[in-house]
Motif scaffolding. Structure first.
Motif, mmCIF file in Angstrom:
data_model
loop_
_atom_site.group_PDB
_atom_site.id
_atom_site.type_symbol
_atom_site.label_atom_id
_atom_site.label_comp_id
_atom_site.label_asym_id
_atom_site.label_seq_id
_atom_site.Cartn_x
_atom_site.Cartn_y
_atom_site.Cartn_z
ATOM 1 N N GLU A 50 -14.640 -7.844 80.381
ATOM 2 C CA GLU A 50 -14.354 -9.102 79.688
ATOM 3 C C GLU A 50 -14.278 -8.866 78.179
ATOM 4 N N GLY A 51 -13.263 -9.452 77.570
ATOM 5 C CA GLY A 51 -13.098 -9.322 76.127
ATOM 6 C C GLY A 51 -12.305 -8.108 75.703
ATOM 7 N N MET A 52 -11.991 -7.225 76.641
ATOM 8 C CA MET A 52 -11.218 -6.034 76.317
ATOM 9 C C MET A 52 -9.732 -6.263 76.606
ATOM 10 N N VAL A 53 -8.902 -5.589 75.861
ATOM 11 C CA VAL A 53 -7.463 -5.629 76.118
ATOM 12 C C VAL A 53 -7.135 -4.577 77.173
ATOM 13 N N PRO A 54 -6.548 -4.977 78.300
ATOM 14 C CA PRO A 54 -6.252 -3.998 79.353
ATOM 15 C C PRO A 54 -5.291 -2.933 78.841
ATOM 16 N N PRO A 55 -5.478 -1.703 79.258
ATOM 17 C CA PRO A 55 -4.561 -0.646 78.828
ATOM 18 C C PRO A 55 -3.160 -0.873 79.377
ATOM 19 N N GLN A 56 -2.164 -0.401 78.679
ATOM 20 C CA GLN A 56 -0.771 -0.589 79.075
ATOM 21 C C GLN A 56 -0.498 -0.007 80.457
ATOM 22 N N GLU A 57 -1.256 1.045 80.815
ATOM 23 C CA GLU A 57 -1.047 1.679 82.114
ATOM 24 C C GLU A 57 -1.260 0.698 83.278
ATOM 25 N N LEU A 58 -2.218 -0.204 83.105
ATOM 26 C CA LEU A 58 -2.470 -1.185 84.159
ATOM 27 C C LEU A 58 -1.283 -2.128 84.315
ATOM 28 N N PHE A 59 -0.723 -2.578 83.202
ATOM 29 C CA PHE A 59 0.461 -3.433 83.263
ATOM 30 C C PHE A 59 1.631 -2.684 83.905
ATOM 31 N N ASP A 60 1.787 -1.416 83.531
ATOM 32 C CA ASP A 60 2.876 -0.625 84.094
ATOM 33 C C ASP A 60 2.726 -0.473 85.604
ATOM 34 N N ASP A 61 1.490 -0.233 86.040
ATOM 35 C CA ASP A 61 1.250 -0.076 87.481
ATOM 36 C C ASP A 61 1.587 -1.358 88.237
ATOM 37 N N LEU A 62 1.166 -2.507 87.696
ATOM 38 C CA LEU A 62 1.442 -3.783 88.362
ATOM 39 C C LEU A 62 2.939 -4.073 88.380
ATOM 40 N N GLN A 63 3.598 -3.791 87.271
ATOM 41 C CA GLN A 63 5.042 -4.017 87.217
ATOM 42 C C GLN A 63 5.772 -3.096 88.192
ATOM 43 N N ASN A 64 5.348 -1.847 88.267
ATOM 44 C CA ASN A 64 5.984 -0.904 89.189
ATOM 45 C C ASN A 64 5.767 -1.316 90.645
ATOM 46 N N GLU A 65 4.582 -1.862 90.922
ATOM 47 C CA GLU A 65 4.321 -2.346 92.277
ATOM 48 C C GLU A 65 5.276 -3.486 92.632
ATOM 49 N N CYS A 66 5.502 -4.388 91.675
ATOM 50 C CA CYS A 66 6.459 -5.482 91.887
ATOM 51 C C CYS A 66 7.870 -4.934 92.096
ATOM 52 N N LEU A 67 8.242 -3.951 91.298
ATOM 53 C CA LEU A 67 9.587 -3.384 91.401
ATOM 54 C C LEU A 67 9.783 -2.688 92.753
ATOM 55 N N HIS A 68 8.713 -2.069 93.256
ATOM 56 C CA HIS A 68 8.796 -1.449 94.586
ATOM 57 C C HIS A 68 9.048 -2.522 95.652
ATOM 58 N N LYS A 69 8.343 -3.650 95.547
ATOM 59 C CA LYS A 69 8.558 -4.750 96.497
ATOM 60 C C LYS A 69 9.988 -5.292 96.389
ATOM 61 N N ILE A 70 10.487 -5.361 95.174
ATOM 62 C CA ILE A 70 11.860 -5.816 94.952
ATOM 63 C C ILE A 70 12.849 -4.862 95.632
ATOM 64 N N GLU A 71 12.639 -3.553 95.480
ATOM 65 C CA GLU A 71 13.545 -2.576 96.086
ATOM 66 C C GLU A 71 13.524 -2.673 97.602
ATOM 67 N N GLU A 72 12.346 -2.876 98.185
ATOM 68 C CA GLU A 72 12.253 -3.026 99.637
ATOM 69 C C GLU A 72 12.952 -4.304 100.089
ATOM 70 N N ALA A 73 12.785 -5.372 99.311
ATOM 71 C CA ALA A 73 13.451 -6.632 99.644
ATOM 72 C C ALA A 73 14.964 -6.486 99.536
ATOM 73 N N LYS A 74 15.415 -5.718 98.546
ATOM 74 C CA LYS A 74 16.858 -5.504 98.376
ATOM 75 C C LYS A 74 17.440 -4.796 99.589
ATOM 76 N N LYS A 75 16.699 -3.819 100.134
ATOM 77 C CA LYS A 75 17.163 -3.117 101.336
ATOM 78 C C LYS A 75 17.321 -4.095 102.503
ATOM 79 N N LEU A 76 16.349 -4.984 102.663
ATOM 80 C CA LEU A 76 16.416 -5.988 103.741
ATOM 81 C C LEU A 76 17.634 -6.885 103.554
#
Length: 300
Positions: A50-76
């Motif tokens: 609490e009170g700390m700024v999350p490192p950019q790596e965490l944002f990148d990981d979450l965004q990449n996870e979303c992009l992976h879901k998007i790619e799988e949805a695109k295949k469908l």
């Protein structure tokens, strides 16, 4: 991707979301418009102090996870429609805010749901209820237990008609959907015995009185449909007038349908069909995917 209006579908990687992606891809393909896959993420607080700024790596990981879901949805989606134009949107923040913002330019928003359970992050109770209530375009909910099957994919489009302004808008959307799908349109109007016009309300009606009353209902339904029958001459229309509660009547008629459409928050001009309460109940009970059209939502 072009600026052409698109069918937008919420993506979270779950089975209900995948059902919604398939439905949305088929709909976009039939309409000849692009499909846009939409996903969002938020930073869970347990990942940082609490009170700390999350490192950019965490944002990148979450965004990449979303992009992976998007790619799988695109295949469908491409399995359903190989030539479909597909774009995507990934944002940090609330899925409600994202979808409501996208609804301002979308043809429709499509959401999956586990029914009484809900999507991870996109639950029928909270997110879809908010999107259905506030979106600037029609919203389709595809529950896990009412996805289109081989048995129903060529079924009719069913719409509740009650004579109100919002019902008129929902009915026009229904004609457009039926035409795009090459499907029959079933227009359903219901009434209850205790809603018979005075002075016969509450009385025991004779056959002639019931016949006159039912003829009046039929005339009003004909009047509501007439301009759309002229605008969409290729759409085959079946009219259903039944003495029943709206939810039960619409569920029965939608049993083999590919899509059920209803207005929301419109008090029936024919007396007795409250499409606001009906649409809320149908979101849980509909046997097929359901589209909700709100009063200020204009057909695309």
């Amino acid at each position: 991707m072009t600026q052409q209006k698109a069918v937008v579908v919420a993506v979270d990687g779950g089975d209900p979301s995948n059902n919604a992606v398939r439905w949305a891809a088929n709909t976009a393909n039939k309409r000849g418009v692009p499909l846009r896959l939409a996903s969002s993420y938020t930073m869970p607080q347990f990942l940082y102090a609490e009170g700390m700024v999350p490192p950019q790596e965490l944002f990148d990981d979450l965004q990449n996870e979303c992009l992976h879901k998007i790619e799988e949805a695109k295949k469908l989606a491409l399995e359903v429609a190989p030539d479909l134009e597909i774009g995507h949107t990934v944002v940090e923040g609330s899925p409600i805010d994202m979808l409501l913002d996208m609804s301002k330019q979308a043809i429709m928003i499509v959401m999956g749901s586990r029914g009484l359970g809900g999507l991870s992050g996109m639950v029928l109770g909270s997110v879809s209820a908010a999107v259905v209530s506030h979106a600037s375009c029609p919203v389709v909910v595809v529950r896990e237990d009412n996805a289109v099957t081989d048995e129903t994919k060529y079924g009719p489009v069913v719409v509740g008609v009650d004579g109100s302004e919002v019902s008129a808008k929902a009915t026009e959307v229904a004609f457009e959907e039926a035409q795009a799908r090459g499907a029959e349109l079933v227009a359903v109007h219901t009434y209850l015995e205790n809603q018979v016009h005075e002075p016969v309300s509450g009385a025991i009606l004779g056959d002639n009185q019931w016949k006159r009353f039912e003829e009046e209902r039929e005339q009003k339904l004909d009047a509501a449909l007439a301009p759309l029958l002229e605008k969409y001459p290729d759409v085959k229309v079946t009219k259903v007038i039944t003495r029943d509660r709206p939810v039960r009547a619409l569920v029965d008629q939608a049993e083999k349908a590919q899509l059920l459409i209803t207005g929301s928050h419109g008090r029936g001009g024919f007396k007795g069909m409250l499409l606001g309460s009906t649409s809320r109940a149908l979101l849980q009970a509909a046997p097929c995917p359901m589209m909700v059209v709100r009063p200020e939502v204009l057909p695309q």
